[in-house]
Enzyme design. Structure first.
Site, PDB file in Angstrom:
ATOM      1  CG  ASP A 192      -1.948   1.110   1.185  1.00 17.68           C
ATOM      2  OD1 ASP A 192      -2.662   1.217   0.171  1.00 17.68           O
ATOM      3  OD2 ASP A 192      -2.030   1.886   2.162  1.00 17.68           O
ATOM      4  CG  LEU A 273     -11.098   8.181   1.558  1.00 15.24           C
ATOM      5  CD1 LEU A 273     -11.376   9.489   2.278  1.00 15.24           C
ATOM      6  CD2 LEU A 273     -12.103   7.979   0.439  1.00 15.24           C
ATOM      7  NE  ARG A 274      -2.206   4.517   1.527  1.00 13.01           N
ATOM      8  CZ  ARG A 274      -1.479   5.214   2.379  1.00 13.01           C
ATOM      9  NH1 ARG A 274      -0.682   6.160   1.942  1.00 13.01           N
ATOM     10  NH2 ARG A 274      -1.529   4.970   3.675  1.00 13.01           N
ATOM     11  N   GLY A 275      -6.658   5.317  -2.592  1.00 14.27           N
ATOM     12  CA  GLY A 275      -6.844   5.085  -4.023  1.00 14.27           C
ATOM     13  C   GLY A 275      -7.197   6.360  -4.766  1.00 14.27           C
ATOM     14  CB  VAL A 278      -2.501   7.130  -5.339  1.00 14.32           C
ATOM     15  CG1 VAL A 278      -1.490   6.705  -6.404  1.00 14.32           C
ATOM     16  CG2 VAL A 278      -1.853   7.069  -3.965  1.00 14.32           C
TER      17      VAL A 278
END
Length: 335
Positions: A192, A273-275, A278
Site C-alpha cells: 500500500d 481513500l488512498r486510491g 493517488v
C-alpha cells in the site's frame, strides 16, 4: 554510464510511471513486477541519470535543500549554511542482505561516551534523501527492514537511537521496488505504500526483440558513444520533467473528474481513500507531463491501472487479472 532512458524499446507503461514519479515524488514510489531481464532496473537507473541536478547545502552529509529551513537536518540548523552546491540525484541500492545499521546509519557509542561527541555514520537512507531508493527483488526483503521502511516512508525522517542517544535526519525519497511475482508477494502494508504499480513482461513482438538486442549490443561495445547518440532525446525527456514540475501546482482538477475518480474506486472496492488520492496525484502528474492545464477523465483512464491495480480487494468470483477488472469498471463508470 547507465543505459539511456530514451533508448529503451517499448515498456511505455513502465516509463510513464517513472516519469510521473519524477514529476511528483509525493506519489509514494513505484513498484515494478515482471519477468527477469525485461528492463526493470535498466529503466530505473536510466531515469535517475537524466534528472536535473539538485541544489543542496554545502558540506551537508544528507544533501538538505536550501529551503525550506524547517526541513533541514540537525547539523544544518546548527551551522546555518549559506553556500550551496549542485549534486546528482541520488540513486541508492538497498541490498536484500543489508543489516539494519547499514540502512539506518550507526551511532559510535565510544566517541559519544569518551569525548562527548554525537558521532553518526550515515546509512543508505541518508544517501537516498531527495533521490531514489531502489530495492531489487523487493518481495524477498526481510520483515524487519520492511517495518523500518514503513516507518520512514510515513514520517519522512530517519531516527537512530542507541543507549539513550538519538540522531534524526530527513529521509524523503522515491521508493522504487522491482521483483518477480513468482517469488512471492509483498505484505499488504508495504504494498500500500507504493503509490503506483506496473506489471511488465518480456516483449513478444519480433521487431522489438531484435531492436532491443541491437541497441544493447551497441551500448556494450561503446557505452559512451551510445549515450552520446541518445543524448538529445534524453535531454528532451529531462525538459518534460522540469516543465512538468514547474506546472504541477497550477494544474486544476474539475469536480466532475474528482467524482469520476471516486466512482471508479467505489466500483473496484478499494480500501480507504488512498486510491482516490493517488489516482488524482498521478493523473495530475501525467497531465503536467503532457503540458495540460487541467486533469481530464482521459487522464484518469490513462493512469488508472498503475494507480489502482495493487489496491483492490481479492474477490474469488472475479477475474484474477486486475487489468481486466479495472478496464471493465472504467467502461461502466467513466463512459
Amino acid at each position: 554510464m547507465p543505459f539511456p532512458f530514451s533508448a529503451i524499446v517499448g515498456q511505455d507503461r513502465l516509463k510513464h510511471a517513472l516519469l510521473c514519479a519524477a514529476v511528483d515524488p509525493s506519489l509514494g514510489g513505484v513498484l515494478v513486477m515482471g519477468d527477469r531481464g525485461a528492463g526493470k532496473s535498466t529503466a530505473i537507473r536510466g531515469l535517475a541519470a537524466l534528472l536535473p541536478e539538485l541544489e543542496a547545502n554545502a558540506d551537508c552529509r544528507f544533501g538538505c535543500a536550501p529551503a525550506p529551513v524547517s526541513a533541514w537536518c540537525e547539523e544544518c540548523r546548527e551551522r546555518k549554511p549559506t553556500e550551496t552546491v549542485s549534486r546528482q540525484v541520488p540513486m541508492v541500492d538497498l541490498p536484500l542482505g543489508a543489516g539494519e545499521e547499514r540502512v539506518t546509519g550507526a551511532l559510535d557509542l565510544e566517541r559519544a561516551l569518551g569525548h562527548g561527541e554525537k558521532a553518526f555514520e550515515p546509512g543508505l537512507l541518508a544517501r537516498a534523501h531527495r533521490g531514489f531508493l531502489y530495492i531489487d527483488e523487493v518481495n524477498l526483503l526481510e520483515d524487519h527492514l520492511v517495518d523500518l521502511l514503513l516507518d520512514v516512508a510515513a514520517s519522512g525522517e530517519n531516527v537512530v537511537e542507541r543507549d539513550g542517544l538519538s540522531v534524526r535526519h530527513p529521509a524523503r525519497f522515491v521508493l522504487v521496488g522491482s521483483g518477480n511475482p513468482e517469488e512471492g508477494e509483498l505484505r499488504p502494508q508495504f504494498l500500500d505504500r507504493f503509490g503506483i504499480s506496473v506489471a511488465i513482461s518480456t516483449p513478444t513482438d519480433l521487431a522489438d526483440r531484435i531492436e532491443i538486442v541491437k541497441r544493447r549490443d551497441a551500448y556494450d561495445r561503446d557505452p559512451d558513444g551510445f549515450a552520446k547518440a541518445w543524448r538529445r532525446k534524453d535531454l528532451a525527456v529531462r525538459r518534460r520533467i522540469v516543465n512538468g514540475r514547474e506546472a504541477l501546482a497550477d494544474i486544476t482538477i474539475p469536480d466532475e473528474v474528482l467524482e469520476a475518480a471516486a466512482r471508479l474506486c467505489l466500483a473496484l472496492g478499494t480500501d480507504g481513500l488512498r486510491g482516490e488520492l493517488v489516482l488524482m496525484r498521478t493523473a495530475r502528474a501525467s497531465a503536467a507531463l503532457a503540458g495540460k492545464g487541467e486533469v481530464t477523465v482521459s487522464d484518469l483512464k490513462g493512469i488508472a491501472l498503475m494507480a489502482l491495480s495493487h489496491r483492490m480487494r481479492r474477490d474469488p468470483l472475479e477475474s484474477g487479472d486486475p487489468q481486466a477488472r479495472i478496464e471493465r469498471a472504467m467502461a461502466e463508470t467513466l463512459a
